[in-house]
Design a protein around this motif. Structure first.
Motif, PDB file in Angstrom:
ATOM      1  N   GLY A 163      -6.276 -55.862   2.575  1.00  0.00           N
ATOM      2  CA  GLY A 163      -6.104 -54.484   2.168  1.00  0.00           C
ATOM      3  C   GLY A 163      -4.709 -54.358   1.594  1.00  0.00           C
ATOM      4  O   GLY A 163      -3.984 -55.352   1.467  1.00  0.00           O
ATOM      5  N   ARG A 164      -4.292 -53.145   1.238  1.00  0.00           N
ATOM      6  CA  ARG A 164      -2.950 -52.950   0.688  1.00  0.00           C
ATOM      7  C   ARG A 164      -1.944 -52.494   1.744  1.00  0.00           C
ATOM      8  O   ARG A 164      -0.746 -52.641   1.560  1.00  0.00           O
ATOM      9  N   ASP A 165      -2.439 -51.967   2.847  1.00  0.00           N
ATOM     10  CA  ASP A 165      -1.579 -51.404   3.891  1.00  0.00           C
ATOM     11  C   ASP A 165      -1.377 -52.446   5.000  1.00  0.00           C
ATOM     12  O   ASP A 165      -2.265 -52.664   5.830  1.00  0.00           O
ATOM     13  N   GLU A 166      -0.205 -53.086   5.000  1.00  0.00           N
ATOM     14  CA  GLU A 166       0.047 -54.146   5.975  1.00  0.00           C
ATOM     15  C   GLU A 166       0.001 -53.644   7.411  1.00  0.00           C
ATOM     16  O   GLU A 166      -0.465 -54.342   8.310  1.00  0.00           O
ATOM     17  N   SER A 167       0.478 -52.423   7.632  1.00  0.00           N
ATOM     18  CA  SER A 167       0.478 -51.866   8.982  1.00  0.00           C
ATOM     19  C   SER A 167      -0.957 -51.663   9.484  1.00  0.00           C
ATOM     20  O   SER A 167      -1.280 -52.011  10.632  1.00  0.00           O
ATOM     21  N   LYS A 168      -1.804 -51.125   8.627  1.00  0.00           N
ATOM     22  CA  LYS A 168      -3.204 -50.911   8.987  1.00  0.00           C
ATOM     23  C   LYS A 168      -3.896 -52.236   9.273  1.00  0.00           C
ATOM     24  O   LYS A 168      -4.667 -52.362  10.231  1.00  0.00           O
ATOM     25  N   LEU A 169      -3.614 -53.238   8.443  1.00  0.00           N
ATOM     26  CA  LEU A 169      -4.214 -54.554   8.654  1.00  0.00           C
ATOM     27  C   LEU A 169      -3.751 -55.152   9.979  1.00  0.00           C
ATOM     28  O   LEU A 169      -4.549 -55.760  10.707  1.00  0.00           O
ATOM     29  N   GLY A 170      -2.462 -54.980  10.288  1.00  0.00           N
ATOM     30  CA  GLY A 170      -1.942 -55.512  11.543  1.00  0.00           C
ATOM     31  C   GLY A 170      -2.618 -54.899  12.752  1.00  0.00           C
ATOM     32  O   GLY A 170      -2.955 -55.601  13.716  1.00  0.00           O
ATOM     33  N   THR A 171      -2.838 -53.598  12.697  1.00  0.00           N
ATOM     34  CA  THR A 171      -3.517 -52.911  13.803  1.00  0.00           C
ATOM     35  C   THR A 171      -4.948 -53.399  13.948  1.00  0.00           C
ATOM     36  O   THR A 171      -5.428 -53.669  15.063  1.00  0.00           O
ATOM     37  N   ALA A 172      -5.642 -53.530  12.815  1.00  0.00           N
ATOM     38  CA  ALA A 172      -7.030 -54.018  12.847  1.00  0.00           C
ATOM     39  C   ALA A 172      -7.095 -55.443  13.379  1.00  0.00           C
ATOM     40  O   ALA A 172      -7.990 -55.790  14.173  1.00  0.00           O
ATOM     41  N   ALA A 173      -6.150 -56.272  12.961  1.00  0.00           N
ATOM     42  CA  ALA A 173      -6.130 -57.660  13.416  1.00  0.00           C
ATOM     43  C   ALA A 173      -5.924 -57.746  14.926  1.00  0.00           C
ATOM     44  O   ALA A 173      -6.579 -58.548  15.612  1.00  0.00           O
ATOM     45  N   GLU A 174      -5.033 -56.931  15.455  1.00  0.00           N
ATOM     46  CA  GLU A 174      -4.787 -56.955  16.893  1.00  0.00           C
ATOM     47  C   GLU A 174      -6.028 -56.526  17.672  1.00  0.00           C
ATOM     48  O   GLU A 174      -6.311 -57.075  18.751  1.00  0.00           O
ATOM     49  N   ARG A 175      -6.746 -55.556  17.151  1.00  0.00           N
ATOM     50  CA  ARG A 175      -7.986 -55.129  17.820  1.00  0.00           C
ATOM     51  C   ARG A 175      -8.993 -56.274  17.872  1.00  0.00           C
ATOM     52  O   ARG A 175      -9.663 -56.494  18.904  1.00  0.00           O
ATOM     53  N   LEU A 176      -9.132 -57.006  16.774  1.00  0.00           N
ATOM     54  CA  LEU A 176     -10.066 -58.131  16.749  1.00  0.00           C
ATOM     55  C   LEU A 176      -9.590 -59.263  17.661  1.00  0.00           C
ATOM     56  O   LEU A 176     -10.395 -59.898  18.345  1.00  0.00           O
ATOM     57  N   ARG A 177      -8.294 -59.510  17.651  1.00  0.00           N
ATOM     58  CA  ARG A 177      -7.766 -60.565  18.532  1.00  0.00           C
ATOM     59  C   ARG A 177      -7.994 -60.236  19.998  1.00  0.00           C
ATOM     60  O   ARG A 177      -8.238 -61.133  20.812  1.00  0.00           O
ATOM     61  N   ALA A 178      -7.943 -58.957  20.323  1.00  0.00           N
ATOM     62  CA  ALA A 178      -8.193 -58.545  21.705  1.00  0.00           C
ATOM     63  C   ALA A 178      -9.608 -58.883  22.139  1.00  0.00           C
ATOM     64  O   ALA A 178      -9.885 -59.043  23.336  1.00  0.00           O
ATOM     65  N   ASP A 179     -10.513 -59.013  21.160  1.00  0.00           N
ATOM     66  CA  ASP A 179     -11.892 -59.401  21.448  1.00  0.00           C
ATOM     67  C   ASP A 179     -12.103 -60.901  21.313  1.00  0.00           C
ATOM     68  O   ASP A 179     -13.243 -61.383  21.338  1.00  0.00           O
ATOM     69  N   GLY A 180     -11.014 -61.635  21.114  1.00  0.00           N
ATOM     70  CA  GLY A 180     -11.101 -63.090  21.075  1.00  0.00           C
ATOM     71  C   GLY A 180     -11.220 -63.701  19.700  1.00  0.00           C
ATOM     72  O   GLY A 180     -11.450 -64.914  19.573  1.00  0.00           O
TER      73      GLY A 180
END
Length: 257
Positions: A43-60
């Protein structure tokens, strides 16, 4: 004999999903990760991508991010080359980035038309071409372009969107024709009406929801989880002889008048 379920295993593969900070793209990233893939959020928003990535990482999930503008051809080419050099091959590409704009066709603003076409059509060409150039040399790769029921059907006040998704359908077929000889499979995934952040206003519109549910043989809105199985199929070895196909996941909307 290869066990049937093994055909759907994406372990060891890397999947780039454009426009995946939220909505359908995020759900598809989670689904591919659940099948074993390392996923790359775009995406273009690095902050938004970082938040989404952390959510997925929390699920393994195994997650990377790649922030770039899919409507900028030079930025796309550079970003794909940089990613492959730093992280290895992109095995699966999901061209999901897109937008919707509504207005009577006679009043549709020219600038908005071009914005919509850049996002919905140009990006599929730019990212698809950039990734395919690397895939061709390896003689393998899966590309999934997100189409729509509007690749086949129209609705009032969305003619430009319908035109864009019709173009994605035919671009998908063209990609399959040109790149199939190099070991690539290019297919489309066509969602029907799904509950997402972008459709919440329609979900909340009682009159529209009643019409849609009555129009849909499955008698409900789609949930983004309904798309995961189809995406995993198209990304996996289970679809190795499926090419140039558009798989509609729409509760039967395209099957009925």
């Amino acid at each position: 004999m290869t066990p049937a379920l093994k055909l759907f295993d994406l372990s060891g593969r890397t999947a780039l999903i454009t426009g995946s900070g939220s909505g359908i793209g995020y759900a598809l990233a989670g689904g591919l990760a659940g099948a074993g893939a390392r996923v790359v959020l775009n995406g273009r928003d690095e902050s938004k991508l970082g938040t989404a990535a952390e959510r997925l990482r929390a699920d393994g999930a195994d997650v990377l991010t790649a922030a770039f503008d899919v409507t900028d051809a030079a930025a796309v080419t550079a970003a794909v080359a940089r990613f492959e050099a730093e992280h290895g091959p992109i095995d699966i590409l999901v061209n999901n980035a897109g937008l919707q704009r509504r207005a009577p066709l006679e009043d549709f603003d020219h600038a908005v038309w071009h914005e919509l076409m850049r996002t919905n059509v140009d990006s599929v060409f730019y990212v698809g071409q950039a990734v395919a150039r690397h895939m061709i040399g390896r003689r393998r790769g899966k590309i999934i372009n997100i189409c729509s029921v509007q690749s086949e059907l129209g609705r009032p006040n969305i003619a430009p969107y319908t035109a864009s998704k019709g173009a994605v359908k035919m671009l998908t077929k063209g990609m399959a024709i040109d790149w199939g000889q190099h070991g690539l499979q290019v297919n489309g995934l066509g969602p029907g009406y799904f509950r997402t952040e972008l459709t919440q206003a329609l979900v909340d519109n009682a009159e529209f929801s009643q019409w849609l549910i009555g129009r849909t043989p499955s008698r409900r809105w789609g949930d983004v989880a309904d798309l995961v199985g189809a995406a995993v199929f198209l990304a996996s070895d289970a679809s190795n002889f499926v090419n140039g196909h558009i798989l509609y996941v729409d509760g039967g909307v395209t099957a009925t008048l």
